[in-house]
Design an enzyme around this catalytic site. Structure first.
Site, mmCIF file in Angstrom:
data_model
loop_
_atom_site.group_PDB
_atom_site.id
_atom_site.type_symbol
_atom_site.label_atom_id
_atom_site.label_comp_id
_atom_site.label_asym_id
_atom_site.label_seq_id
_atom_site.Cartn_x
_atom_site.Cartn_y
_atom_site.Cartn_z
ATOM 1 C CB SER A 1 45.379 45.102 44.170
ATOM 2 O OG SER A 1 44.689 45.974 43.298
ATOM 3 C CG ASP B 1 46.192 43.617 32.114
ATOM 4 O OD1 ASP B 1 45.406 43.816 31.163
ATOM 5 O OD2 ASP B 1 46.512 44.502 32.926
#
Length: 325
Positions: free
Chosen positions: A108, A131
């Site tokens: 993103s 993550d």
């Protein structure tokens, strides 16, 4: 920047607990500082297809407790094309959006950097990913909640592992980063963690399995980072062949790791970052990500946070080894 009157906000990529808290923070801090806030639904895909709605304080009331994202999310292949970015820019012009705040992970933020470069458009990023693999920030939005979700699941699996004297390989998310597996293994008292950053051959696997099993009456928990080639099933199959006397099971936690009400830490982190993002717009900043380092907010250039790999502290693997004897 005085010319910025309207800020668009979107969530992109995988959802993460705390994204709604960030949306709430950007919306309310933006309105507080005189901006008009427009929510863009379904990430870059919604920006391309003009799925835009003006946000009010009422629109974000009560969402801090909710997981996922009220703005929805998507992975847009079209945005990766010149034509897709052109459509996105035309939407910004039509909706009179002067700056964008993007909540998401590396993919993103990469999209934000490219869009900002091609159209000289102010973009501010917030690291939203379970993550925790984004460089430039100590923690990402969603990471703490996901660790707690995994910990709760593994605690329950541990009961069955002990009762049946089984070896459980528990697969967690993380893609190419082992932060979730490493830290959850320590938090859950697991015997081992298999992470992408530490190449583990079969001899190493056998060594820490043997060390853990010997002390725990044949029960053992191994946390494995997801991998298309060497996931939990791969290691479980190898153990079954080499140690047929052991009862081996696999638990792939999957998408349940993404859901759930965000933890207090993630709500605070997302709120802090959201307010900092609006402050960055006020200061005329562009093409930067908001990070938290040493309990202070920082501005990290997109080029730095995208191109640099986040440091993986292998000392924590030593901690795990010593505590799993």
């Amino acid at each position: 920047m005085s010319k910025i009157k309207t800020i668009g906000i979107l969530t992109s990529g995988g959802d993460a607990p705390g994204m709604n808290a960030a949306i709430r923070a950007v919306t309310r801090a933006g309105i507080y500082n005189g901006f008009k806030i427009k929510g863009i639904y379904r990430g870059y895909e919604g920006l391309i297809h003009d799925e835009v709605k003006e946000m009010t304080t009422e629109d974000v009331s009560g969402i801090i407790t909710r997981g996922g994202t009220i703005l929805k999310t998507a992975r847009s292949k079209e945005f990766m094309t010149p034509e897709g970015k052109q459509k996105a820019f035309e939407t910004c012009q039509k909706e009179e959006i002067d700056a964008l705040i993007i909540i998401g992970g590396n993919g993103s933020l990469t999209g934000a950097r490219e869009f900002a470069r091609e159209y000289d458009f102010p973009c501010i990023g917030l690291p939203g990913t379970i993550d925790n693999d984004v460089y430039g920030t100590d923690a990402t939005i969603g990471y703490d909640t996901t660790m707690n979700t995994i910990m709760e699941c593994v605690d329950r699996i541990r009961d069955t592992a002990n009762s049946h004297e089984r070896i459980f390989f528990v697969e967690v998310m993380g893609r190419d980063a082992g932060f979730l597996a490493q830290n959850c293994a320590i938090a859950c008292g697991a015997e081992a963690a298999i992470v992408p950053e530490e190449v583990t051959d079969f001899d190493q696997l056998a060594a820490f399995m043997g060390r853990g099993i010997r002390k725990s009456k044949k029960s053992c928990i191994v946390i494995v980072s997801e991998s298309p080639k060497c996931g939990a099933m791969f290691y479980a199959d190898r153990v079954k062949k080499e140690f047929p006397e052991y009862d081996v099971r696999v638990s792939i936690l999957g998408h349940l790791q993404r859901g759930g009400s965000p933890s207090a830490r993630d709500r605070i982190l997302a709120s802090w970052m959201g307010v900092a993002a609006v402050e960055a717009v006020l200061q005329g900043q562009r093409n930067v990500m908001i990070g938290i380092r040493n309990n202070d907010s920082v501005l990290v250039p997109f080029s730095e946070c995208i191109r640099t790999d986040k440091r993986f502290d292998k000392r924590l693997l030593t901690v795990l080894d010593e505590l799993s004897i």
